[in-house]
Write a protein that holds these residues in place. Structure first.
Motif, PDB file in Angstrom:
ATOM      1  N   GLU A  74     -18.616   8.909  -3.322  1.00 48.64           N
ATOM      2  CA  GLU A  74     -17.281   8.449  -3.694  1.00 48.64           C
ATOM      3  C   GLU A  74     -17.001   7.079  -3.079  1.00 48.64           C
ATOM      4  N   THR A  75     -15.960   6.421  -3.603  1.00 44.20           N
ATOM      5  CA  THR A  75     -15.628   5.061  -3.182  1.00 44.20           C
ATOM      6  C   THR A  75     -14.519   5.060  -2.136  1.00 44.20           C
ATOM      7  N   PRO A  76     -14.728   4.412  -0.963  1.00 43.42           N
ATOM      8  CA  PRO A  76     -13.688   4.332   0.070  1.00 43.42           C
ATOM      9  C   PRO A  76     -12.681   3.227  -0.223  1.00 43.42           C
ATOM     10  N   VAL A  77     -11.537   3.283   0.480  1.00 39.44           N
ATOM     11  CA  VAL A  77     -10.456   2.314   0.269  1.00 39.44           C
ATOM     12  C   VAL A  77     -10.005   1.761   1.618  1.00 39.44           C
ATOM     13  N   GLY A  78      -9.939   0.452   1.755  1.00 35.87           N
ATOM     14  CA  GLY A  78      -9.424  -0.167   2.972  1.00 35.87           C
ATOM     15  C   GLY A  78      -7.903  -0.105   2.999  1.00 35.87           C
ATOM     16  N   VAL A  79      -7.340   0.248   4.150  1.00 35.14           N
ATOM     17  CA  VAL A  79      -5.890   0.375   4.282  1.00 35.14           C
ATOM     18  C   VAL A  79      -5.402  -0.504   5.431  1.00 35.14           C
ATOM     19  N   THR A  80      -4.408  -1.340   5.137  1.00 33.58           N
ATOM     20  CA  THR A  80      -3.725  -2.142   6.144  1.00 33.58           C
ATOM     21  C   THR A  80      -2.233  -1.826   6.056  1.00 33.58           C
ATOM     22  N   VAL A  81      -1.456  -2.465   6.881  1.00 31.65           N
ATOM     23  CA  VAL A  81      -0.013  -2.209   6.851  1.00 31.65           C
ATOM     24  C   VAL A  81       0.585  -2.572   5.494  1.00 31.65           C
ATOM     25  N   ASP A  82      -0.097  -3.436   4.754  1.00 26.74           N
ATOM     26  CA  ASP A  82       0.440  -3.905   3.476  1.00 26.74           C
ATOM     27  C   ASP A  82       0.295  -2.901   2.340  1.00 26.74           C
ATOM     28  N   ASN A  83      -0.639  -1.950   2.461  1.00 26.91           N
ATOM     29  CA  ASN A  83      -0.830  -1.025   1.332  1.00 26.91           C
ATOM     30  C   ASN A  83      -0.797   0.451   1.734  1.00 26.91           C
ATOM     31  N   ILE A  84      -0.246   0.743   2.896  1.00 26.98           N
ATOM     32  CA  ILE A  84      -0.121   2.152   3.312  1.00 26.98           C
ATOM     33  C   ILE A  84       0.666   2.951   2.273  1.00 26.98           C
TER      34      ILE A  84
ATOM     35  N   THR B 217      10.022   0.964  14.095  1.00 23.79           N
ATOM     36  CA  THR B 217       9.456  -0.251  13.515  1.00 23.79           C
ATOM     37  C   THR B 217      10.158  -0.626  12.213  1.00 23.79           C
ATOM     38  N   ASP B 218      10.053  -1.892  11.839  1.00 27.27           N
ATOM     39  CA  ASP B 218      10.623  -2.335  10.560  1.00 27.27           C
ATOM     40  C   ASP B 218      10.013  -1.582   9.399  1.00 27.27           C
ATOM     41  N   PHE B 219       8.708  -1.300   9.499  1.00 27.29           N
ATOM     42  CA  PHE B 219       8.029  -0.594   8.412  1.00 27.29           C
ATOM     43  C   PHE B 219       8.707   0.748   8.136  1.00 27.29           C
ATOM     44  N   CYS B 220       8.947   1.509   9.181  1.00 31.44           N
ATOM     45  CA  CYS B 220       9.539   2.836   9.004  1.00 31.44           C
ATOM     46  C   CYS B 220      11.011   2.759   8.602  1.00 31.44           C
ATOM     47  N   LYS B 221      11.699   1.742   9.085  1.00 31.02           N
ATOM     48  CA  LYS B 221      13.096   1.585   8.690  1.00 31.02           C
ATOM     49  C   LYS B 221      13.213   1.216   7.216  1.00 31.02           C
ATOM     50  N   GLU B 222      12.220   0.497   6.719  1.00 31.08           N
ATOM     51  CA  GLU B 222      12.240   0.085   5.306  1.00 31.08           C
ATOM     52  C   GLU B 222      11.749   1.198   4.379  1.00 31.08           C
ATOM     53  N   ASN B 223      10.815   2.019   4.880  1.00 34.40           N
ATOM     54  CA  ASN B 223      10.168   3.001   3.994  1.00 34.40           C
ATOM     55  C   ASN B 223      10.534   4.448   4.319  1.00 34.40           C
TER      56      ASN B 223
ATOM     57  N   PHE C 268      -1.639  11.962   0.892  1.00 33.56           N
ATOM     58  CA  PHE C 268      -2.629  12.241   1.937  1.00 33.56           C
ATOM     59  C   PHE C 268      -1.922  12.441   3.276  1.00 33.56           C
ATOM     60  N   VAL C 269      -0.923  11.592   3.530  1.00 35.27           N
ATOM     61  CA  VAL C 269       0.002  11.775   4.648  1.00 35.27           C
ATOM     62  C   VAL C 269       1.404  11.481   4.127  1.00 35.27           C
ATOM     63  N   THR C 270       2.394  11.977   4.826  1.00 30.80           N
ATOM     64  CA  THR C 270       3.778  11.690   4.432  1.00 30.80           C
ATOM     65  C   THR C 270       4.358  10.633   5.370  1.00 30.80           C
ATOM     66  N   ILE C 271       5.387   9.983   4.890  1.00 33.55           N
ATOM     67  CA  ILE C 271       6.047   8.982   5.720  1.00 33.55           C
ATOM     68  C   ILE C 271       6.655   9.636   6.955  1.00 33.55           C
ATOM     69  N   GLU C 272       7.044  10.916   6.829  1.00 37.64           N
ATOM     70  CA  GLU C 272       7.606  11.645   7.972  1.00 37.64           C
ATOM     71  C   GLU C 272       6.552  11.882   9.045  1.00 37.64           C
ATOM     72  N   GLU C 273       5.310  12.107   8.636  1.00 38.14           N
ATOM     73  CA  GLU C 273       4.229  12.301   9.609  1.00 38.14           C
ATOM     74  C   GLU C 273       3.903  11.007  10.349  1.00 38.14           C
ATOM     75  N   ILE C 274       4.071   9.889   9.657  1.00 46.41           N
ATOM     76  CA  ILE C 274       3.740   8.593  10.260  1.00 46.41           C
ATOM     77  C   ILE C 274       4.886   8.085  11.139  1.00 46.41           C
ATOM     78  N   CYS C 275       6.073   8.179  10.645  1.00 46.25           N
ATOM     79  CA  CYS C 275       7.222   7.552  11.318  1.00 46.25           C
ATOM     80  C   CYS C 275       7.845   8.479  12.354  1.00 46.25           C
ATOM     81  N   THR C 276       7.104   8.718  13.406  1.00 45.01           N
ATOM     82  CA  THR C 276       7.589   9.510  14.535  1.00 45.01           C
ATOM     83  C   THR C 276       7.399   8.703  15.820  1.00 45.01           C
TER      84      THR C 276
END
Length: 407
Positions: free
Chosen positions: A367-377, A400-406, A386-394
């Motif tokens: 299978e083909t892997p995918v690179g992930v940065t803050v820009d395409n999470i 962070t601005d990322f979690c406040k925006e998303n 695969f993950v939820t925003i609730e799992e990440i933003c703890t």
């Protein structure tokens, strides 16, 4: 599975028939309840026994399928992702299956393989603990006429399984380099680079390294970068060895480390701990597995990227390949909603080949892997559930601005 309906009448015969049906249903429930239970060796297992196979792919498989998982320490994926995805696939196919986890003990995994063979398994999906014990299991199973799919981890030097299902692991490493290379090139002077590889007991560690080392070595040969250290971490740092190795690298280099190719998110975390303790960084830093911890480190600016390997895709292809083998069919001819290529891998040295056939070559469904940065999470791991925003933003990440925006 048949579906029955019953329309009760007011007659005595109707009441008698209803009682008979309910009695039969209760009896069947008692029989089904006796099919579960823990394995004799006390390890974690899921066993699902069903009747006739459904139309989803299990019609030609009349034997059980066993899945042998390696541990819970090197990555959370084995229990949180692989187990439920494989269980769902075989349940929907109506195939009897058992999923066990050896929790890092090679002797336990061999015992589980012996139990699978004695149980009459038609196929074993093996995510081995190390190549030596994995090779022993493959040989033992083949001698008993049981097909083996090498899952995620290839057992270099063995006689080879019937198929290998994983991601394009050289591409995994190359994806790390594709993201980090331009960032490292922007650093002043001659960047001092570390390669913090996985465990030598896992052939994937060499394939990942092949992927990013191609870029690192070319840059070093050109005089653009300097290689500070190239270290493999036993057991993928399951016991914190990655942090200890990184601390020693920093000591030997007088803390002059400008970038780290860490082979997965666990090693990235351990590298961050060592860098923080030395007052170094953040530095360009790779990872793999798109774990919640890795994604949090990316959002916090401690880690640059991770490699997302959609485990649902890997599990789907592995399950369909197992069903094909169980039915006596060619696993390279399966269809999946997920993209993969049929190439090959050499049993002797674990090097990929262009074709799935030939002397000493194991069919490799990649299978083909995918690179992930803050820009395409949000567009990748979150969009795919695969993950939820609730799992990440703890914790700290929640601010962070990322979690406040998303969030």
């Amino acid at each position: 599975m048949s579906r029955f309906s019953y329309k009760a009448s007011e007659s005595q015969r109707g009441r008698w028939l209803l009682g008979l049906v309910l009695t039969l249903v209760a009896a069947l429930a008692l029989v089904a309840s006796g099919c579960g239970g823990d394995d004799d060796d006390g390890t974690s297992a899921d066993t699902t026994a069903t009747g006739a196979a459904s139309d989803t792919g299990g019609g030609g498989c009349d034997k059980s399928i066993w899945v042998l998982l390696p541990d819970s320490a090197t990555s959370p994926r084995w229990e949180s992702d692989d187990r439920p995805y494989l269980d769902q696939a075989f349940t929907e196919a109506g195939v009897e299956h058992t999923i066990v986890n050896a929790e890092g003990d090679a002797a336990t995994q061999q015992s589980q393989a012996e139990q699978a063979i004695n149980d009459g398994a038609g196929v074993i999906i093996l995510a081995s603990i190390d190549t030596g014990s994995g090779g022993t299991i493959i040989d033992m199973a083949k001698e008993a006429g049981v097909q083996v799919i090498e899952y995620d981890r290839f057992n270099t030097g063995s006689s080879g399984g019937a198929a290998y299902v994983s991601f394009d692991n050289v591409k995994v490493g190359a994806t790390m380099a594709e993201v980090l290379e331009p960032i490292i090139d922007e650093l002043p002077g001659t960047p001092q680079v570390v390669m913090l590889n996985g465990g030598e007991e896992d052939n994937n560690a060499f394939l990942f390294r092949d992927g990013y080392a191609a870029t690192v070595e070319a840059k070093v040969d050109a005089g653009d970068w300097a290689l500070v250290a190239d270290q493999f971490v036993p057991g993928w740092g399951a016991n914190g060895e990655g942090q200890q190795i990184m601390e020693q690298i920093l000591t030997d280099a007088n803390n002059k480390v400008d970038a780290v190719f860490a082979a997965n998110d666990n090693l990235a975390t351990q590298a961050i701990n060592a860098l923080d303790a030395a007052g170094v960084g953040p530095v360009p830093l790779s990872g793999q597995d798109a774990t919640a911890a890795g994604l949090q480190q990316i959002i916090l600016g401690q880690q640059t990227m991770t490699v997302y390997k959609p485990i649902q895709a890997e599990a789907d292809v592995a399950a369909k390949a197992a069903l094909a083998l169980c039915a006596g069919e060619d696993p390279t001819t399966i269809d999946s909603e997920f993209e993969f290529t049929s190439i090959g891998i050499q049993a002797e040295d674990g090097k990929p080949t262009d074709t799935p056939t030939g002397e000493g070559i194991v069919p490799y469904l990649a299978e083909t892997p995918v690179g992930v940065t803050v820009d395409n999470i949000m567009d990748t791991v979150v969009a795919d559930d695969f993950v939820t925003i609730e799992e990440i933003c703890t914790g700290d990440t929640a601010d962070t601005d990322f979690c406040k925006e998303n969030g």
